[in-house]
Design a protein around this motif. Structure first.
Motif, PDB file in Angstrom:
ATOM      1  N   GLN A   1       1.310  16.452 -10.333  1.00 64.38           N
ATOM      2  CA  GLN A   1       0.110  17.254 -10.549  1.00 64.38           C
ATOM      3  C   GLN A   1       0.183  18.569  -9.769  1.00 64.38           C
ATOM      4  O   GLN A   1      -0.240  19.622 -10.249  1.00 64.38           O
TER       5      GLN A   1
ATOM      6  N   GLN B   1       0.827  -1.205   0.000  1.00 66.53           N
ATOM      7  CA  GLN B   1       0.000   0.000   0.000  1.00 66.53           C
ATOM      8  C   GLN B   1       0.862   1.256   0.000  1.00 66.53           C
ATOM      9  O   GLN B   1       0.561   2.248  -0.662  1.00 66.53           O
TER      10      GLN B   1
ATOM     11  N   ASP C   1       2.138   1.777  -3.445  1.00 66.27           N
ATOM     12  CA  ASP C   1       1.096   2.391  -4.274  1.00 66.27           C
ATOM     13  C   ASP C   1       0.901   3.858  -3.892  1.00 66.27           C
ATOM     14  O   ASP C   1       0.769   4.733  -4.758  1.00 66.27           O
ATOM     15  N   LYS C   2       0.914   4.093  -2.540  1.00 67.48           N
ATOM     16  CA  LYS C   2       0.704   5.475  -2.115  1.00 67.48           C
ATOM     17  C   LYS C   2       1.872   6.371  -2.520  1.00 67.48           C
ATOM     18  O   LYS C   2       1.683   7.539  -2.856  1.00 67.48           O
TER      19      LYS C   2
ATOM     20  N   GLU D   1       3.907  10.494  -5.889  1.00 66.62           N
ATOM     21  CA  GLU D   1       4.713  11.073  -6.965  1.00 66.62           C
ATOM     22  C   GLU D   1       3.820  11.701  -8.032  1.00 66.62           C
ATOM     23  O   GLU D   1       4.089  12.793  -8.528  1.00 66.62           O
ATOM     24  N   THR D   2       2.722  10.966  -8.356  1.00 63.49           N
ATOM     25  CA  THR D   2       1.775  11.507  -9.343  1.00 63.49           C
ATOM     26  C   THR D   2       1.171  12.808  -8.839  1.00 63.49           C
ATOM     27  O   THR D   2       1.065  13.799  -9.580  1.00 63.49           O
ATOM     28  N   TYR D   3       0.788  12.775  -7.534  1.00 65.63           N
ATOM     29  CA  TYR D   3       0.206  13.992  -6.968  1.00 65.63           C
ATOM     30  C   TYR D   3       1.222  15.140  -6.953  1.00 65.63           C
ATOM     31  O   TYR D   3       0.864  16.311  -7.148  1.00 65.63           O
TER      32      TYR D   3
ATOM     33  N   THR E   1       3.690   5.878  -5.176  1.00 68.64           N
ATOM     34  CA  THR E   1       3.487   6.135  -6.606  1.00 68.64           C
ATOM     35  C   THR E   1       2.444   7.230  -6.807  1.00 68.64           C
ATOM     36  O   THR E   1       2.619   8.156  -7.603  1.00 68.64           O
ATOM     37  N   ASN E   2       1.323   7.072  -6.036  1.00 68.83           N
ATOM     38  CA  ASN E   2       0.287   8.102  -6.138  1.00 68.83           C
ATOM     39  C   ASN E   2       0.824   9.452  -5.671  1.00 68.83           C
ATOM     40  O   ASN E   2       0.485  10.507  -6.239  1.00 68.83           O
TER      41      ASN E   2
END
Length: 451
Positions: A147, A133, A136-137, A142-144, A139-140
């Motif tokens: 953004q 998790q 995944d978080k 990094e995406t955030y 990765t998210n």
């Protein structure tokens, strides 16, 4: 002790015997003095072993007393060791009890350890899931972050835009004040113009009456243009029909000219073709047709070269005729299929032609467009094959013999529109096979309606 007592009794018995022997010996000596020395010698010989024995017994008694003392000492030592052994045994029993207690504690500890191990395994599983998790978080995250950077850049742009808008608002406010001043001036001008407008309206009414007359004239002119256009189209048709009577090379490219039509193609002369202006527009020549299944397409090379069948049912126009027609200009191919369930499928190729007989009537298609897969592409650049002319790539078999029909076989096909009705008459589509009940192959000049 028993041995010592026994030795003492034996000693007393020997002393009694000695006394008797001495008494007997004295009487003998008194009776016979001469024999005194002999008696003494005899007594000495008799007593000497006894004396030796007595000495031995006394020594043994002394030794036995010494041994008894040793034994008593040993017994006292033995009792002490016995008591010590008892104490050791008691200590051992206590330690055994402690050992059992420790053993129970160890067993309990092992059970607790097993429970802890289970908890550790569960914790490791939870940790691994948490790691996944977390991955995944991350990765998210990094995406955030990406953004967020994008949003920050947009926000900066918006701040700059706001600054520009604020400046524009200030400028517009000043401009508005200027406009208000101009508006006041304009109002006076508008009042003056309204008077002029009223004067102009009367003139406009007169002009409207004139424009209605002009519109009526335009309608009359449009009607005349339509009549002229119709007459021009009729003249074009007449000219085309006149030309087609002299040297027709394809079906008429306009109007409803379905049915049998005669062409005049160089190298062949006059021959009939079936025209179709309803299925896909005007100007199409039907080069192959399968309906009702009463025509055999298992023919030899000469028959396929010439053509066979009837325009009312199944037919093949002929390889030589198709070659001659498609060699005059660029033609497109249209294929129409109807399956057993009544579903229709259409395929179009924009540059269809076949080579001459020396090159085996090889197939060329051009670009594809259709509602199903481009399955005929597998046959492109292949020569035509019949049961007496094997031009396919299968070295072991003749595909025309195997499938009982002539076609542009490769090894062997993904579409075969000349095969007998059944599983060989097919067109391979994505994830399924279409088994046509009706087939039409049509050709016409490319962009015929532009000519």
């Amino acid at each position: 002790m028993r041995r010592i007592i026994f030795n003492g009794v034996l000693l007393l018995m020997v002393l009694q015997i000695f006394l008797v022997a001495t008494t007997t010996g004295d009487e003998t000596c008194e009776s016979d003095r001469k024999m005194e020395e002999q008696c003494r010698l005899h007594n000495y010989k008799t007593v000497k072993p006894l004396l030796d024995y007595f000495r031995q017994v006394r020594n043994e008694i002394e030794q036995s007393e010494t041994k008894e003392n040793q034994i008593s000492e040993l017994n006292s030592d033995l009792m002490e060791k016995y008591h010590e052994i008892v104490r050791i045994h008691e200590t051992f029993m206590k330690e055994a009890a402690l050992l059992n207690e420790y053993k129970n504690k160890v067993i309990k500890g092992e059970n607790d350890l097993q429970l802890c191990q289970n908890k550790v395994d569960k914790s490791e599983f939870e940790i691994n899931s948490l790691k996944e998790q977390l991955t995944d978080k991350s990765t998210n995250l990094e995406t955030y972050q990406v953004q967020l950077k994008s949003f920050n850049s947009r926000l900066i742009e918006k701040d700059e835009n706001i600054k520009r808008f604020s400046e524009n608002i200030k400028n517009n406010t000043e401009h508005q004040k200027t406009l208000e001043m101009k508006l006041e001036k304009s109002k006076s001008i508008i009042i003056k113009h309204e008077n002029d407008i009223q004067l102009c309206r009367s003139e406009i009414n007169e002009l409207n009456r004139t424009s209605e007359n002009i519109r009526e004239e335009q309608k009359k002119i449009q009607l005349k243009l339509k009549e002229s256009e119709t007459k021009l189209i009729d003249k074009v048709k007449e000219n085309y029909l006149c030309q087609s009577k002299l040297s027709p090379t394809t079906c008429p490219p306009f109007g409803d000219y379905s049915g049998v039509h005669q062409l005049n193609v160089s190298g062949i002369g006059l021959f009939n073709v079936l025209c179709d202006s309803q299925l896909a527009g005007p100007g199409w020549i039907v080069i192959q047709q399968r309906v009702r299944g009463n025509e055999s397409f298992n023919r030899d090379w000469a028959t396929y070269r010439k053509g066979f069948g009837s325009f009312e049912s199944g037919f093949f126009l002929g390889l030589e005729k198709i070659h001659r027609i498609t060699s005059l200009q660029r033609f497109e191919l249209y294929i129409h299929l109807v399956d057993l369930g009544g579903s229709t499928y259409n395929v179009r190729y924009d540059d269809f032609k076949i080579s001459d007989e020396d090159n085996g009537y090889a197939l060329s298609l051009g670009k594809f467009d259709g509602t199903i897969r481009d399955s005929m592409r597998y046959s492109e650049n292949m020569k035509f094959t019949t049961f007496d002319h094997d031009n396919d790539k299968d070295d072991d078999n003749n595909c025309a013999v195997w499938n009982k029909s002539g076609w542009w076989y490769y090894y062997c096909y993904t579409s075969n529109l000349n095969a007998p009705y059944g599983p060989n008459l097919c067109w391979w589509d994505t994830g399924k096979v279409i088994y046509p009940l009706e087939v039409k192959m049509l050709i016409r000049p490319k962009d015929v309606m532009k000519k």
